[in-house]
Enzyme design. Structure first.
Site: not given
Ligand code: ADP
Ligand code: ZN
Length: 215
Positions: A13, A88, A122, A155, A166
């Site tokens: 994304k 999410r 990544r 990360r 995840r």
């Molecule tokens: P990815 O899509 O690769 O999992 P992100 O950078 O979008 O990575 O998100 C990393 C982390 O940030 C998630 O695993 C979560 O802990 C937190 N996070 C991001 N967006 C949300 C959300 N909408 N609700 C809750 N936690 C979030």
């Protein structure tokens, strides 16, 4: 045009958004990036989010919803946005509906093995957040960002244990959003299995443009 990007962690994304946001000249809002920015700056929000993120869990809805609501109240999103990583959970989608209208939800679909390969390879620039992949998008010089010369790192949540968690969280809490937006009638599905990013982008842009015209 208000767009949200759905899809498993690691489906790409962030990479796709960084490629299309110029074309539409609307801001890219990534909740993960906002959390990481807060962690870097040692804010209260960052301290709260870090514990959840490192374990691969979601940051609680209330915290996340307030953060996004605040961001979407700023001036630069009045002509639209690409929201990446939010909503999410169904609760987040319900909350979003109250303060913004989603025009298009894009679901990037890829197989589990593709997702795991992407996440584990990544790498991110510590300085500008650019996304690389050891095999698919390697930096020209190992460990150094092509764009800004910053240091490239992995990360904590891209390490095997957190990846597993995840993906579980995604299946349980986030994947129901696909049906949620399908029922709402504004879902586009883009096949993201290919390693050819250009072809994914081309497909995405075609679909967005035709949806926009028919709207
Ligand atoms: P990815 O899509 O690769 O999992 P992100 O950078 O979008 O990575 O998100 C990393 C982390 O940030 C998630 O695993 C979560 O802990 C937190 N996070 C991001 N967006 C949300 C959300 N909408 N609700 C809750 N936690 C979030
Ligand atoms: Zn960089």
């Amino acid at each position: 045009m208000n767009i949200i990007f759905l899809g498993a962690p690691g489906v790409g994304k962030g990479t796709y958004t960084s490629r299309v946001k110029e074309k539409y000249s609307i801001p890219h809002i990534s909740t993960g990036d906002i959390f990481r920015g807060n962690i870097k700056n040692n804010t209260l929000l960052g301290k709260e989010a870090k514990g959840y993120m490192d374990k691969g869990q979601l940051v609680p809805d209330e915290v996340t919803i307030n953060m996004v609501k605040d961001r979407l109240s700023q001036d630069d999103v009045k002509d639209g946005y690409i929201l990446d990583g939010f909503p999410r959970t169904i609760a987040q989608a319900e909350a979003l509906k109250e303060f913004s209208k989603v025009d298009i939800a894009v679901n990037f679909a890829a197989r589990d093995d593709v997702i795991i390969q992407r996440l584990s390879g990544r790498r991110i620039c510590r300085k500008c957040g650019a996304i690389f992949h050891v095999k698919n998008i390697p930096p020209k010089t190992e460990g150094v960002c092509d764009k800004c010369g910053g240091e490239i790192y992995q990360r904590d949540d891209d390490k095997p244990e957190a990846i597993k968690k995840r993906l579980e969280v995604y299946k349980k809490q986030t994947s129901p959003l696909i049906d949620y937006y399908k029922e709402g009638g504004n879902l586009i599905v883009v096949d993201a299995n290919s390693e050819d990013i250009d072809s994914i982008i081309k497909n995405l842009v075609e679909r967005l443009d035709s949806t926009r015209k028919s709207a």
